[in-house]
Design an enzyme around this catalytic site. Structure first.
Site, PDB file in Angstrom:
ATOM      1  N   ALA A 155      56.742  55.970  43.722  1.00  0.00           N
ATOM      2  CA  ALA A 155      56.687  57.105  42.795  1.00  0.00           C
ATOM      3  C   ALA A 155      55.636  58.166  43.105  1.00  0.00           C
ATOM      4  CB  ALA A 155      56.475  56.584  41.368  1.00  0.00           C
ATOM      5  N   ASP A 255      62.854  56.787  46.546  1.00  0.00           N
ATOM      6  CA  ASP A 255      62.434  57.921  47.370  1.00  0.00           C
ATOM      7  C   ASP A 255      61.429  57.350  48.367  1.00  0.00           C
ATOM      8  OD1 ASP A 255      62.414  60.794  47.937  1.00  0.00           O
ATOM      9  OD2 ASP A 255      60.347  60.735  47.229  1.00  0.00           O
ATOM     10  N   CYS A 308      62.708  62.689  52.840  1.00  0.00           N
ATOM     11  CA  CYS A 308      62.519  64.072  53.291  1.00  0.00           C
ATOM     12  C   CYS A 308      62.558  64.095  54.818  1.00  0.00           C
ATOM     13  CB  CYS A 308      61.233  64.685  52.740  1.00  0.00           C
ATOM     14  SG  CYS A 308      59.774  63.677  52.965  1.00  0.00           S
TER      15      CYS A 308
END
Length: 756
Positions: A155, A255, A308
């Site tokens: 996170a 993520d 990313c």
């Protein structure tokens, strides 16, 4: 810092390995390649999101749209026109903005200078999130609702966590917070980064938030009392008799850590240092995190996997391997979810490189192994999952349903998103002979319900050791630690305990198998009985309603320390705290701080029943439980006095506020400022704030930055003592010869202020 933005000139933004590797992956058609590279070499636009609860965000967004943007339209700086901020087309309700101006324009243009100052203040108090556009996407694809149980596995720093929290709090109003029935666990493996996470998430205080500090790839099973009363007939008696089951999640965000080459526009140092083995090295960790998440999800639940990075080895390869290891999952077609988002479909094939020099000649992992000397094959770090699946498997997996975001498409960073859902299990009856198949056995309920999920996971925990091909070895410790003595199968709702008893109960607990509580020095969490004098004093002093959740109040300090703060949680957070060793789940914080001890000699003289006050960050959670008659009405002139002076005298206020507050005993009060105007300032909606009354003076219980931001929004300038002092200091520094004005805020500072 190798990633400083001023160390690489545009002419030096070349990396032969990067270009060779990505051309080999065929990530784009040849006619887009130059546009892609040109976009990668240009600076990233400034993007921000209007944060907070939905109602509050809409109000602030209206201010930006109607007040700021018109002032920024038609700005000419040094002979060139500068474009005003524009709404990001795909973000819901137009709550995200993008503008592309240089730092020089922000510093020198009076119009943009004001706007930048507004952004800085609103960001500091959490009303605006300075966040890269593509970073806003994963929470949007999760589609979180207030009743969902959600975990953000990796996170930090917390901007996506804040979005998830806002979705849980979709039912909040401008002044008061709902208490969502759902849950958000924000986890990060880096202890220091969890503190940043706590700071970020404090901007939207929530009784539904927990922050943990664990390795996501071996996240332990969290136990809660069973929520099931009726079991299918095929359920084993042992399973039906269990008092506790593993907490399963409705939504999981992965993520994951990645090589980050999608961020080159921001982290230009990557141009110098990029090499493909970074992605190769992270592949295994990324896969283990995703597979662990898949073991923690409810039937019908959803996982968003994102990076990313542009590298298929970190993206499609991870998703493909995870899907092949757990056939009950599928990729979701989200192509119409955000219609204005431009993206490219996921790749179905790619060519991993086996070394830094971009050697992509091996079509399969087996072919690569055969090329190595026999004694070195066992040491190879490359796995079969680095390579693409067979054409048949690739077709079944629907890899083009993944989303690839490239910088030249909508002037963003590079990004990858995959949305996975857990299908309902097959409905065919399961015979006793199929026990060894390592598949979930219960298939009677078609709808995703807590009951069916709890049993299904229990069956998985019992029989799943061989289910995961890649994960089997790594998965085992997490499951074992979940079922060892760290969680007792005691009563379904144990009584609250005193701090001393809590310590005694946990004194004998040793490190669990995953070593998670090594060097864990956080304080324990103890729920206070609702009849405790401390709770009762807060209830009576603030005139709280009978439905105030007094049984969900918690303290967090060592036994020897006096209690300084009280936290509020919702029911599911309380259940987790009561049924899990806090050191095993490395619980950094949970709930929201609502009451704090008013320190100082005067507060002590006033007696024990008055020295706890409502905190400004906790007020939205407490406000729904405060009897309206006990809220003190006030107006904009009174607010101006409270902002201009730290400790204004009661006698300095106008009637009727003066008489009302004079008649009150010393202590903590909630004041409601009604909409109104004062000169050019307008308060367009009710504002509810905490106040402390002493013998002859008042104090607005907001920190300095929050006061400054409020002043800027209402009065177009910072009228607080801190703001005036900063302005005076700035003027003296820029004009040492000119004497400072006697009373007014210097005109020069107005250039920096918001005209709300």
């Amino acid at each position: 810092d190798e990633y400083r933005t001023d160390v690489v000139e545009k002419a030096d933004m070349h990396n032969e390995r990067f270009e060779k590797y990505y051309k080999a992956q065929n990530i784009l058609p040849d006619d887009e390649w130059d546009k892609f590279l040109e976009a990668m070499r240009s600076p990233l636009p400034t993007t921000f999101r209007v944060a907070g609860s939905r109602q509050a965000a809409r109000l602030l967004n209206d201010v930006i749209r109607s007040t700021h943007v018109p002032h920024l339209a038609g700005v000419v700086f040094e002979g060139e026109s500068v474009s005003p901020p524009a709404q990001i087309p795909w973000y819901p309700e137009g709550l995200a903005w993008q503008f592309n101006v240089s730092k020089k324009v922000l510093r020198k243009s009076p119009e943009f200078k004001k706007f930048h100052s507004f952004l800085v203040y609103e960001t500091e108090i959490g009303n605006i999130s300075r966040q890269e556009a593509v970073s806003m996407l994963p929470p949007l694809f999760l589609e979180v609702e207030p009743h969902h149980r959600v975990i953000d596995m990796c996170a930090a720093p917390g901007s996506k966590t804040a979005q998830l929290l806002e979705a849980l709090h979709a039912n909040d109003t401008v002044t008061s917070s709902s208490i969502p029935s759902g849950l958000l666990i924000a986890n990060d493996s880096d202890n220091k980064r969890t503190h940043l996470l706590i700071h970020q998430s404090a901007r939207l205080p929530s009784p539904a938030l927990m922050v943990t500090n664990l390795d996501a790839s071996i996240y332990p099973a969290i136990k809660i009392p069973t929520e099931q009363t009726v079991f299918p007939s095929s359920t084993k008696a042992r399973v039906a008799a269990k008092k506790q089951h593993q907490l399963l999640f409705d939504r999981i965000l992965c993520d994951v850590p990645c090589s980050g080459d999608g961020t080159m526009r921001k982290n230009v140092g990557i141009w110098k240092h990029w090499q493909p083995m970074d992605g190769n090295g992270l592949h295994s960790l990324q896969l283990r995190i995703l597979q662990r998440a898949m073991r923690m999800l409810k039937k019908g639940g959803r996982i968003v996997y994102s990076t990313c990075s542009l590298n298929p080895v970190e993206n499609e390869a991870v998703v493909a391997a995870a899907l092949l290891s757990m056939p009950e999952y599928e990729l979701v077609d989200v192509s119409t979810h955000l219609p204005a988002l431009v993206y490219r479909p996921g790749l179905t094939t790619w060519k991993p490189t086996v070394d830094r020099s971009i050697n992509t000649e091996f079509a399969t992992h087996e072919e690569y192994l055969q090329s190595l000397p026999e004694e070195k094959r066992a040491d190879s770090k490359l796995l079969p999952s680095h390579w693409p699946p067979s054409a048949d498997d690739a077709a079944k997996l629907n890899l083009p349903r993944c989303l690839r975001i490239y910088p030249h498409l909508q002037d963003t960073g590079g990004f990858f998103i995959a949305v996975l859902e857990k299908k309902a299990p097959p409905t065919a009856p399961v015979s006793e002979k199929s026990k060894g198949s390592k598949r979930p056995k219960l298939a009677t309920e078609s709808a995703p319900t807590p009951s069916g999920d709890a049993v299904e996971q229990d069956e998985q925990e019992e029989d799943a050791e061989g289910e995961l091909v890649v994960e089997a070895v790594d998965e085992q410790p997490a499951e074992q630690s979940a079922d060892t003595g760290t969680v007792s199968e005691g009563p379904s709702e144990p009584a609250s305990v005193t701090p001393t008893e809590f310590r005694k109960q946990n004194a004998g607990k040793t490190k669990s198998g995953d070593g998670s509580n090594t060097h864990f020095k956080e304080n324990p969490y103890t729920f206070i009985p609702p009849e405790d004098p401390l709770i009762q004093a807060c209830v009576s002093r603030l005139n709280l309603k009978s439905d105030f959740p007094a049984s969900n109040m918690m303290v967090r300090n060592s036994i020897s320390d006096p209690i300084r703060s009280l936290y509020m949680t919702n029911d599911i957070v309380k259940s987790i705290v009561l049924h899990n060793d806090y050191t095993r789940i490395r619980l950094m914080t949970c709930g929201t701080k609502v009451f704090a001890k008013q320190e100082g000699a005067e507060a002590k003289r006033e007696g024990a029943d008055t020295h706890f006050r409502v905190l400004s960050e906790g007020l939205p959670a407490v406000l729904p439980y405060i009897e309206p008659v006990s809220i003190v009405p006030a107006d904009l002139p009174a607010l101006k006095i409270l902002l201009e002076t730290y400790y204004p005298l009661c006698s300095g206020f106008a009637e009727p506020f003066r008489s009302t507050i004079d008649s009150k005993a010393n202590g903590s009060y909630i004041v409601r400022f009604e909409p109104g105007t004062l000169g050019s300032a307008t308060l367009s909606h009710k504002l509810v704030l905490p106040l402390w009354k002493s013998n002859v003076s008042l104090t607005l219980m907001l920190d300095k930055k929050a006061k400054s931001a409020l002043s800027l929004r209402l009065f177009g300038e910072d009228i607080t003592p801190a703001g005036r002092a900063a302005a005076q200091k700035k003027q003296q520094a820029s004009e040492p010869v000119t004497p400072a004005p006697e009373t007014e805020t210097p005109a020069s500072i107005e250039e920096n202020m918001d005209e709300a």
